[in-house]
Motif scaffolding. Structure first.
Motif, PDB file in Angstrom:
ATOM      1  N   ARG A 178       0.843  -1.190   0.000  1.00  0.00           N
ATOM      2  CA  ARG A 178       0.000   0.000   0.000  1.00  0.00           C
ATOM      3  C   ARG A 178       0.878   1.240   0.000  1.00  0.00           C
ATOM      4  N   ASN A 216     -16.151   3.538   5.557  1.00  0.00           N
ATOM      5  CA  ASN A 216     -15.202   2.460   5.849  1.00  0.00           C
ATOM      6  C   ASN A 216     -15.806   1.432   6.802  1.00  0.00           C
ATOM      7  N   LEU A 231      -9.516   0.628   5.414  1.00  0.00           N
ATOM      8  CA  LEU A 231      -8.495   1.604   5.749  1.00  0.00           C
ATOM      9  C   LEU A 231      -8.253   1.670   7.245  1.00  0.00           C
ATOM     10  N   GLN A 239      -6.680   9.861   3.413  1.00  0.00           N
ATOM     11  CA  GLN A 239      -7.677   9.953   2.347  1.00  0.00           C
ATOM     12  C   GLN A 239      -8.420  11.281   2.414  1.00  0.00           C
ATOM     13  N   TRP A 278     -16.759   1.403  -3.619  1.00  0.00           N
ATOM     14  CA  TRP A 278     -15.752   1.470  -2.556  1.00  0.00           C
ATOM     15  C   TRP A 278     -14.522   0.651  -2.922  1.00  0.00           C
ATOM     16  N   ILE A 282     -10.788   2.316  -3.353  1.00  0.00           N
ATOM     17  CA  ILE A 282      -9.630   1.936  -2.539  1.00  0.00           C
ATOM     18  C   ILE A 282      -8.561   1.292  -3.409  1.00  0.00           C
ATOM     19  N   TRP A 286      -5.240   3.384  -3.150  1.00  0.00           N
ATOM     20  CA  TRP A 286      -4.223   2.848  -2.243  1.00  0.00           C
ATOM     21  C   TRP A 286      -3.438   1.692  -2.829  1.00  0.00           C
TER      22      TRP A 286
END
Length: 667
Positions: A178, A216, A231, A239, A278, A282, A286
């Motif tokens: 990441r 999240n 996360l 973020q 989502w 992400i 990331w």
């Protein structure tokens, strides 16, 4: 095939000794023949051995459950058992000791005929290599007894050697990588032009963080088997910081900033933020690969070679000419385009002397006195007065001459005590005559060596000295290839008060341990891990740069007027990304290189230590500047192409040029 169940085990074999079946169903009598050993104990080959007519042939080889070949001292040996009362012996490949060698009465007849690894038979001797084999029936009868007396390391099952396929299957899958999270807390990042007050940005940032945190938590159950899509606390803050900073940079108007931030808040609501969106958000933010199997993170995304739409580097250089800004434009923006004369320099020196070298601190605003060249054995305040300097390293933007907001370094209000402490007060000089009083400006010289000098993108780093803000590192890369042509440290003229590491990237250890330029006759390699070499003065650094420049060589940089002033260079062909990417409110407000790289290149720079405390890397900044220029080159070519410009080889032809006419634009 069928099992005999032992029905013929007592019936003599009709073929007797001529039987060659490895698993014969009938009974075989074992014959005992003394081994034939030569008198001189030397090895005798099978061609000279005499076999008794009464001796049965050696039993056919049969695969055993235990390993038959063991590697020892680069020689293969075979391990087996000998039928009889004596327990099985292990025979070495090189020398048979008297204790391990079987007696002639106990040795079976086939011991007289040795069996070598390469297929040739030998007669066993006391000092010769020997291989012992047992008949199939004997091995079959004593297998269980032999296994019970062997070590566990021999009797246990042996796995086949690993192949590339088995190794790949057994190795654990690579851990997804990441991007690093920002651990500086939930405070808005510093930007060049803030659209609203610090308090307003901070309030919106907290709302955005809360919205992302709720999304999240909602999707934890959806991705319980994919923890990489959830996360952490620091990542949630990062973020939110990224989203808010991107909007603040893109929309400097307060109304558009608030509207777009409201749209971003709505983006994370349950109605719009589905599980699929989502995951995609992400993954692309990331992680770099949506497969989540072999994920890697690339902090920098260089521009694709085909991004400009041009096929060769020569064509890029040709289009680059059309981005040139003239000297008259530089003068309008504050560039120094003419070297000050001696009269102006003499006046400045006289003023400094009468003033007693009193300066205003560039960081805290304190009025202090500096003593260039002064030496004090005590070492306490020998170069400056007023003691240490307490300051904020972040600057509050000014609007119409007044400051507004909070310090971005710590979030404190304007007028509060600084959050950093330094040993000395420092100052910088911007006046051309005063800069020339320390080192006179010089125009780029002509070279008559016939060498073609391509475009150069360069960047300078400065540190505070008793003479002001001076050059301490100079980096020059070829454009558009980014090959390093010069990367050196520089000894300034004055005594160093502060290395300015947070911005220069140069620290005391790097500076003091740097070898002299060209020491021991070795030119710099500029490779990874190679220490930077140091030159004696800014004038020496300028001469090295001049070797790669002609007056018509494109010189690229970001806020290049500062770099030119640090080197005291007047160059006629300059391309500045500050002018290529102007701020909506115009100069003197400028976009930072870090912000331009993030918005236009999707690249993060000047973040070596996460919080930026290790400073800038002039090579990294130069590469980002060069790629920003390449992006503008691509856009310029699209404009020229729409206007009717076309290529004839490496020549750029104007719209009205006929196919057979000469002419065009080329470097």
């Amino acid at each position: 095939m069928f099992s005999s169940r032992g029905l013929f085990k007592d019936v003599p074999c009709p073929s007797k000794h001529e039987c060659t079946l490895p698993n014969c169903l009938f009974k075989h009598e074992e014959a005992s023949v003394e081994p034939k050993v030569t008198s001189d104990k030397s090895q005798v080959h099978n061609s000279t051995a005499v076999r008794s007519s009464e001796s049965p042939p050696p039993a056919k080889r049969r695969r055993l459950d235990t390993p038959e070949a063991i590697r020892q001292n680069d020689t293969y040996i075979r391990q087996t058992t000998i039928q009889g009362k004596q327990p099985p012996q292990k025979v070495t490949a090189n020398v048979l000791s008297h204790d391990s060698q079987p007696s002639s009465q106990q040795a079976p007849a086939y011991l007289a005929h040795g069996f070598s690894i390469n297929g040739s038979s030998t007669i066993a001797s006391e000092k010769s290599s020997t291989t012992i084999r047992t008949p199939a029936s004997s091995a079959r009868a004593n297998r269980s007894d032999t296994a019970a007396k062997q070590p566990a390391s021999v009797t246990r099952a042996v796995s086949p050697p690993p192949t590339s396929r088995t190794q790949k299957a057994s190795s654990p899958p690579p851990k997804p990588y990441r991007k690093p999270a920002d651990k500086r807390g939930l405070n808005p990042r510093q930007i060049e032009q803030s659209p609203v007050k610090f308090e307003t940005r901070h309030a919106y940032l907290k709302k955005l963080h809360k919205q992302i945190e709720d999304a999240n938590n909602r999707h934890r159950k959806d991705f319980s088997t994919q923890p990489e899509l959830i996360l952490s606390k620091e990542e949630l803050e990062t973020q939110a910081l990224d989203d808010e900073e991107r909007i603040a940079n893109a929309y400097p108007n307060p109304d558009t900033y608030k509207n777009n931030l409201a749209h971003r808040l709505a983006f994370y609501t349950p109605k719009k933020m589905t599980a699929a969106i989502w995951k995609d958000t992400i993954t692309t933010t990331w992680l770099t690969n949506p497969n989540l199997a072999t994920l890697t993170f690339t902090p920098q995304k260089p521009i694709d070679k085909a991004a400009t739409g041009l096929s060769t580097e020569a064509q890029e250089v040709t289009v680059l000419k059309h981005l040139r800004t003239g000297l008259h434009q530089h003068a309008k923006h504050g560039y120094i385009i003419k070297a000050p004369d001696e009269k102006a320099i003499s006046a400045v020196r006289a003023l400094q002397k009468s003033n007693g070298h009193n300066e205003t601190c560039d960081r805290c605003g304190t009025r202090f006195q500096v003593f260039p060249g002064r030496s004090d054995p005590s070492g306490q305040g020998r170069l400056t007065t007023k003691g240490p300097c307490r300051y904020h390293w972040g600057r509050i933007p000014r609007y119409n001459g007044a400051t507004r907001g909070n310090f971005p370094c710590c979030g404190s209000d304007a007028g509060t005590e600084g959050c950093q402490l330094a040993d000395h007060h420092v100052f910088k000089v911007s006046d051309a005559a005063r800069l020339a009083s320390l080192l006179q400006f010089k125009e780029t010289p002509h070279h008559n060596d016939g060498r073609i000098r391509g475009p150069i993108v360069f960047d300078c780093e400065m540190s505070y000295t008793s003479r002001g803000l001076e050059l301490i590192r100079l980096t020059a890369l070829s454009w558009p290839t980014h090959t390093t042509v010069l990367d050196i440290l520089v000894r300034p003229i004055g005594e160093i008060l502060d290395f300015n590491t947070r911005f220069s990237g140069v620290n005391a250890d790097m500076y003091l341990s740097a070898p002299d330029y060209g020491h021991e006759g070795k030119p710099p390699k500029y490779g990874p891990g190679e220490p930077l070499q140091i030159v004696a003065s800014p004038a020496a650094a300028r001469d090295l740069l001049f070797d790669h420049l002609d007056p018509d060589t494109p010189l690229l940089g970001h806020a290049i007027d500062n770099d030119l002033n640090a080197c005291r260079i007047i160059h006629p062909f300059v391309i500045d990304t500050v002018l290529l990417y102007p701020h909506p409110k115009g100069l003197p407000i400028r976009y930072k290189l870090r912000d331009l790289a993030r918005v236009h290149l999707d690249r993060r720079i000047q973040e070596n230590s996460g919080d930026g405390s290790e400073g800038h890397d002039s090579k990294e900044d130069s590469a980002a500047t060069g790629d920003l220029v390449r992006k503008k080159v691509g856009q310029k070519w699209e404009e020229l192409k729409r206007s009717g410009w076309w290529w004839k080889g490496e020549m750029l032809m104007p719209p009205g040029a006929a196919k057979g006419l000469k002419g065009g634009s080329s470097l």
